[in-house]
Design a protein around this motif. Structure first.
Motif, short mmCIF file in Angstrom:
data_model
loop_
_atom_site.label_atom_id
_atom_site.label_comp_id
_atom_site.label_asym_id
_atom_site.label_seq_id
_atom_site.Cartn_x
_atom_site.Cartn_y
_atom_site.Cartn_z
N UNK A 165 0.83 -1.21 0.00
CA UNK A 165 0.00 0.00 0.00
C UNK A 165 0.86 1.26 0.00
N UNK A 166 1.97 1.23 0.72
CA UNK A 166 2.90 2.37 0.70
C UNK A 166 3.45 2.56 -0.70
N UNK A 167 3.87 1.49 -1.35
CA UNK A 167 4.42 1.58 -2.69
C UNK A 167 3.39 2.08 -3.70
N UNK A 168 2.17 1.57 -3.61
CA UNK A 168 1.10 2.00 -4.52
C UNK A 168 0.87 3.50 -4.40
N UNK A 169 0.97 4.01 -3.17
CA UNK A 169 0.71 5.43 -2.92
C UNK A 169 1.98 6.29 -2.99
N UNK A 170 3.09 5.67 -3.39
CA UNK A 170 4.36 6.38 -3.56
C UNK A 170 4.81 7.04 -2.25
N UNK A 171 4.74 6.24 -1.16
CA UNK A 171 5.13 6.70 0.17
C UNK A 171 6.30 5.85 0.66
N UNK A 172 7.33 6.49 1.16
CA UNK A 172 8.51 5.76 1.65
C UNK A 172 8.11 4.82 2.79
N UNK A 173 8.66 3.61 2.75
CA UNK A 173 8.35 2.58 3.75
C UNK A 173 9.66 2.15 4.41
N UNK A 174 9.78 2.39 5.71
CA UNK A 174 11.02 2.09 6.44
C UNK A 174 10.83 0.85 7.31
N UNK A 175 11.61 -0.19 7.01
CA UNK A 175 11.53 -1.44 7.78
C UNK A 175 12.52 -1.41 8.94
N UNK A 176 12.06 -1.81 10.10
CA UNK A 176 12.92 -1.94 11.28
C UNK A 176 12.87 -3.39 11.73
N UNK A 177 14.00 -4.07 11.66
CA UNK A 177 14.03 -5.49 12.00
C UNK A 177 13.70 -5.74 13.47
N UNK A 178 12.91 -6.76 13.69
CA UNK A 178 12.72 -7.27 15.04
C UNK A 178 14.03 -7.87 15.53
N UNK A 179 14.09 -8.20 16.81
CA UNK A 179 15.25 -8.92 17.32
C UNK A 179 15.28 -10.33 16.72
N UNK A 180 16.39 -11.02 16.88
CA UNK A 180 16.54 -12.35 16.30
C UNK A 180 15.46 -13.33 16.78
N UNK A 181 14.96 -13.11 17.99
CA UNK A 181 13.90 -13.98 18.52
C UNK A 181 12.51 -13.43 18.21
N UNK A 182 12.43 -12.47 17.29
CA UNK A 182 11.19 -11.84 16.82
C UNK A 182 10.52 -10.96 17.87
N UNK A 183 11.25 -10.54 18.87
CA UNK A 183 10.71 -9.60 19.85
C UNK A 183 10.90 -8.17 19.36
#
Length: 343
Positions: free
Chosen positions: A108-126
């Motif tokens: 949805x961000x890409x369709x609307x031409x909005x920057x999308x910033x991913x922040x990784x979870x910790x290795x145990x997915x917390x």
């Protein structure tokens, strides 16, 4: 939280929404000559209630919220897209979200031409709230958090999530598509304490209504005014409104389904843990289990050739070597286990 006028896109803030006579009229009428409808073949000849008030009244009672705090969408994907369109100016604003997570936030961000910033979870997915908040800048309008998360299956730590809600002056979206399978209460109980909070839920999972396409967004009445401004006027058809209305009356059946699926989830997790093929079984609070295997691509291909379809998450951040396996019926799970033992 910033004032809504600072968060909502300027053109949306002043938008004059499409208005039909059904929006403007309240009360009883016997003659409808306002919408150029065919007068024959009732009730399907008439446009449906654009605000779905009868259905929302039932949902409000079930969820403990006000009718005015509910938006119904074509699945959860519609409100996700609306959130981006309401708050994020293309090429200017940005969205921050956890990774890995549900892929439609980024689409949805890409369709609307909005920057999308991913922040990784910790290795145990917390979740590390400080790390998530560190990715925010003055142009960040929305943070997406899925809990229980997809594809990892785990509930995120409530204290860390609250730190995000309290520490961000924009909109925080908590997607609870799988909350019916979790032991923790919904964030709906916090809705009135946090005016920047939007909670998403769905009838697709625990209710078994994925084909019907009815998702729910919950937020303050002020935010809901913008949802109703931007959404298409008749976004939920009459058949969906009627069918979901009937299904809500069978909540006890839904609870029985959840109980059965949780028992099958426990059974699968136990079986998986004893299989040489499976190297790790991740904890889950959803109706699926993420597992790490020797060769995810090969296992996925073998299962597919045998007519058992799972989700290959090998290429997803932090999920290398992983398959996501939905909990099925006892018979479907029997077939899955038999095929896994052949690999």
């Amino acid at each position: 939280m910033k004032k809504l006028q600072e968060l909502v896109r300027p053109n949306i803030f002043v938008l004059k929404p499409y208005s039909c006579a059904r929006n403007e009229f309240t009360g009883e009428a016997s003659v409808f000559l306002d919408a150029n409808e065919n007068p024959l073949n009732g009730p399907y000849n008439r446009y449906p209630d654009p605000l779905q008030l009868e259905l929302k009244a039932k949902i409000a009672k079930m969820k403990g919220v006000k009718v005015e705090q509910i938006m119904l969408g074509n699945g959860s994907d519609e409100p996700i897209d609306l959130i981006v369109r309401i708050f994020c100016e293309p090429k200017e604003d940005n969205i921050v979200a956890i990774a890995p997570s549900y892929g439609m936030y980024e689409v949805c961000a890409d369709v609307n031409n909005v920057e999308y910033r991913k922040v990784l979870l910790n290795e145990d997915f917390t979740l590390d709230a400080d790390k998530l908040l560190a990715a925010v800048d003055k142009n960040t309008k929305v943070i997406f958090i899925c809990s229980p998360n997809n594809p990892t299956g785990n509930l995120l730590n409530r204290k860390e999530m609250l730190k995000v809600v309290n520490g961000f002056d924009g909109i925080v979206v908590i997607d609870e598509a799988y909350i019916d399978f979790a032991s923790e209460q919904s964030w709906l109980s916090e809705l009135n304490q946090h005016p920047n909070l939007i909670v998403l839920q769905t009838f697709s999972k625990a209710w078994g209504l994925a084909a019907v396409r009815c998702g729910m967004a919950f937020a303050s009445e002020e935010i809901m005014e913008y949802f109703n401004k931007v959404k298409y006027p008749y976004n939920i058809n009459l058949l969906t409104q009627q069918f979901v209305n009937e299904q809500i009356s069978q909540e006890a059946r839904k609870q029985e389904w959840v109980k059965m699926l949780l028992a099958q989830r426990d059974r699968l997790a136990k079986e998986f843990s004893s299989m040489p093929l499976i190297k790790k079984v991740y904890p889950t609070d959803a109706n699926f289990i993420l597992v790490k295997v020797d060769d995810a691509n090969a296992a996925y291909k073998y299962l597919m050739e045998k007519g058992v379809i799972v989700r290959n998450r090998n290429s997803v951040s932090l999920c290398g070597g992983c398959l996501r396996i939905t909990v099925g019926t006892a018979e479907e799970n029997d077939e899955l286990l038999a095929r896994l033992k052949e690999i």
